[in-house]
Design an enzyme around this catalytic site. Structure first.
Site, PDB file in Angstrom:
ATOM      1  N   GLU A  20      41.748  14.615 -11.150  1.00  0.00           N
ATOM      2  CA  GLU A  20      41.939  15.026 -12.547  1.00  0.00           C
ATOM      3  C   GLU A  20      42.300  13.820 -13.406  1.00  0.00           C
ATOM      4  O   GLU A  20      43.076  12.952 -12.971  1.00  0.00           O
ATOM      5  CB  GLU A  20      43.065  16.065 -12.581  1.00  0.00           C
ATOM      6  N   THR A  80      40.533  11.434 -14.031  1.00  0.00           N
ATOM      7  CA  THR A  80      39.942  10.240 -13.421  1.00  0.00           C
ATOM      8  C   THR A  80      38.570   9.935 -14.018  1.00  0.00           C
ATOM      9  O   THR A  80      38.108   8.803 -13.936  1.00  0.00           O
ATOM     10  CB  THR A  80      39.792  10.440 -11.899  1.00  0.00           C
ATOM     11  N   ASP A  81      37.923  10.944 -14.615  1.00  0.00           N
ATOM     12  CA  ASP A  81      36.521  10.715 -15.033  1.00  0.00           C
ATOM     13  C   ASP A  81      36.404   9.617 -16.092  1.00  0.00           C
ATOM     14  O   ASP A  81      35.551   8.732 -15.992  1.00  0.00           O
ATOM     15  CB  ASP A  81      35.798  12.010 -15.448  1.00  0.00           C
ATOM     16  N   GLY A 140      39.433  29.237 -23.668  1.00  0.00           N
ATOM     17  CA  GLY A 140      40.681  28.470 -23.733  1.00  0.00           C
ATOM     18  C   GLY A 140      41.437  28.438 -22.423  1.00  0.00           C
ATOM     19  O   GLY A 140      42.622  28.119 -22.406  1.00  0.00           O
ATOM     20  N   SER A 189      35.940  25.076 -19.138  1.00  0.00           N
ATOM     21  CA  SER A 189      34.847  24.323 -19.765  1.00  0.00           C
ATOM     22  C   SER A 189      33.766  25.190 -20.381  1.00  0.00           C
ATOM     23  O   SER A 189      32.567  24.965 -20.170  1.00  0.00           O
ATOM     24  CB  SER A 189      34.211  23.357 -18.764  1.00  0.00           C
ATOM     25  N   GLU A 236      29.735  16.337 -27.702  1.00  0.00           N
ATOM     26  CA  GLU A 236      31.178  16.644 -27.698  1.00  0.00           C
ATOM     27  C   GLU A 236      31.988  15.447 -28.216  1.00  0.00           C
ATOM     28  O   GLU A 236      32.907  15.593 -29.011  1.00  0.00           O
ATOM     29  CB  GLU A 236      31.608  17.007 -26.273  1.00  0.00           C
ATOM     30  N   ASP A 256      32.883  17.738 -16.927  1.00  0.00           N
ATOM     31  CA  ASP A 256      32.601  19.153 -17.199  1.00  0.00           C
ATOM     32  C   ASP A 256      31.104  19.396 -17.360  1.00  0.00           C
ATOM     33  O   ASP A 256      30.551  20.358 -16.804  1.00  0.00           O
ATOM     34  CB  ASP A 256      33.332  19.603 -18.469  1.00  0.00           C
TER      35      ASP A 256
HETATM   36  C1  GLA Z   1      39.011  17.865 -19.540  1.00  0.00           C
HETATM   37  C2  GLA Z   1      37.896  16.899 -19.905  1.00  0.00           C
HETATM   38  C3  GLA Z   1      37.299  16.240 -18.665  1.00  0.00           C
HETATM   39  C4  GLA Z   1      38.390  15.660 -17.773  1.00  0.00           C
HETATM   40  C5  GLA Z   1      39.507  16.662 -17.556  1.00  0.00           C
HETATM   41  C6  GLA Z   1      40.665  16.089 -16.810  1.00  0.00           C
HETATM   42  O1  GLA Z   1      38.497  18.953 -18.831  1.00  0.00           O
HETATM   43  O2  GLA Z   1      36.878  17.592 -20.582  1.00  0.00           O
HETATM   44  O3  GLA Z   1      36.375  15.246 -19.042  1.00  0.00           O
HETATM   45  O4  GLA Z   1      38.887  14.458 -18.315  1.00  0.00           O
HETATM   46  O5  GLA Z   1      39.999  17.201 -18.776  1.00  0.00           O
HETATM   47  O6  GLA Z   1      40.296  15.741 -15.519  1.00  0.00           O
END
Ligand code: GLA
Length: 393
Positions: free
Chosen positions: A38, A40-41, A124, A128, A162, A174
């Protein structure tokens, strides 16, 4: 009436007076879970998401003019605009308009279209729905106008929509999970190279259960951007000592301990969380490969602790949900999922304990927070796809 019949009927109802060029296409675009990895992307690290059986369903049909007519069925709202004027409205319509704008910027030839969408992704709750909607729109454009784009191109356009149109600086996870998902598999994605591999999710007798905190925290977007900035600050600082460092992916705990621990404790904690979370993911993938789900579950608890204590993107309700889960003998692992400050926890629960887990968590969560939690048992599904052509009206 099932959801697809209702979708087709509502589309016919909404657009019956208008000139649509053909019968609608039906598209299913799923939400996602992330098992571990989490925040990390956007640090060029690893994630381990999957598409789930909660999705946005779109009915779309090209128009013979340049107009855009959208209906958000569940919100009971509609929007009318034109390809000739694509500017943000600061409403739900931006998730569609943003994708349209990115397709045009990318030089794709499209005309106007009608779109009605509905969904089963709880809004919410951090699953995603926005990425699912953006992917659904991109997929729809590709099909309607036979653009021949591949999935990676489409999901990158969703992310750009986005980032640049909606204005949320999210990473790629996501969109990737929603577009690239494969039934019964998780995706190990390297967010630096976008190399990915599907790993079968062999968890016999274990369910993925989401517990919705039902907290929608207003801090999520501002704090998200702050965390990004803190990670970037750490990278900038370390680059002075190690010119080869371009992201936290290139950073080790030794570097952090040597240069940041004592001089910048807050930045240190943020960066240390990310470096450790990448390692947890690699260890987690190895554990899954050998079928060691309880080791994987322990890594999930470690992830939650890091997110809560070091990265500070949890909230009391998410911490309480994880704590209640941890006390239950049928739970192998639990953690908050997604951006944080609300939304869902993800839990690995033994199927024969599902009922008593459900009862315990509903009761205890209510007792400790005064709130109700909703549980969703998810199945891992394929990514964004055509459902089927609708029958004629
Ligand atoms: C949200 C963002 C993702 C990612 C997560 C945390 O979902 O949309 O890109 O950064 O938070 O891992």
């Amino acid at each position: 009436m099932d959801l697809l019949s209702q979708l087709t009927a509502s589309f016919a109802d909404a657009f019956h007076t208008e000139s649509t060029a053909s019968e609608p296409l039906l598209i299913c675009s799923p939400g996602r879970v992330n098992l571990i990895g989490e925040h990390t992307d956007y640090n060029e690290g690893f994630v381990l998401p999957a598409a789930i059986d909660k999705a946005i369903y779109l009915a779309v049909s090209p128009r013979t003019d340049n107009e855009l007519h959208f209906v958000a069925y569940d919100l009971n709202k509609s929007f009318q605009g034109s390809l000739n004027d694509l500017s943000p409205t600061h409403t739900w319509a931006d998730y569609l308009l943003g994708v349209v704008a990115q397709f045009i910027l990318a030089g794709q030839q499209i005309s106007g279209f009608n779109c009605l969408f509905t969904g089963t992704i709880p809004m919410g709750s951090g699953l995603s729905s926005s990425a699912a909607l953006e992917n659904g729109v991109g997929f729809a454009l590709n099909e309607m106008f036979q653009l021949g784009l591949d999935r990676i191109t489409m999901l990158k356009l969703s992310q750009r929509a986005e980032n640049e149109f909606v204005g949320a600086k999210v990473g790629i996870m996501d969109m990737f999970a929603s577009m690239m998902g494969r039934a019964d598999h998780v995706i190990k994605l390297d967010c630096r190279s976008l190399e990915y591999a599907y790993a079968p999710l062999q968890m016999d007798g274990i369910s993925i259960v989401l517990c919705d905190s039902r907290v929608k925290h207003s801090l999520v977007s501002s704090e998200y951007n702050t965390r990004r900035a803190e990670c970037e600050a750490g990278v900038r600082f370390l680059k002075a000592f190690y010119p080869e460092v371009n992201s936290l992916r290139d950073v080790t705990m030794t570097m952090l301990d040597t240069h940041l621990k004592h001089t910048q404790p807050l930045i240190y904690r943020r960066c240390a969380y990310v470096v450790q979370e990448n390692q947890r993911l690699l260890d987690g993938v190895a554990a899954l490969e050998t079928g060691n789900i309880s080791a994987f579950g322990q890594l999930m608890y470690g992830s939650h602790e890091g997110l809560s204590q070091w990265y500070e993107v949890s909230c009391p309700e998410l911490d309480i949900l994880v704590e209640i889960a941890r006390q239950h003998p049928g739970v192998l692992g639990a953690r908050m999922m997604g951006g944080g400050f609300g939304g869902c926890t993800i839990n690995l629960v033994q199927e024969d304990h599902l009922d008593d887990f459900r009862q315990l968590i509903i009761k205890q969560y209510k007792a400790q927070t005064g709130k109700d939690t909703y549980l969703h048992v998810c199945k891992i599904q394929n990514g964004t796809n055509l459902v089927s052509k609708s029958v004629s009206r």
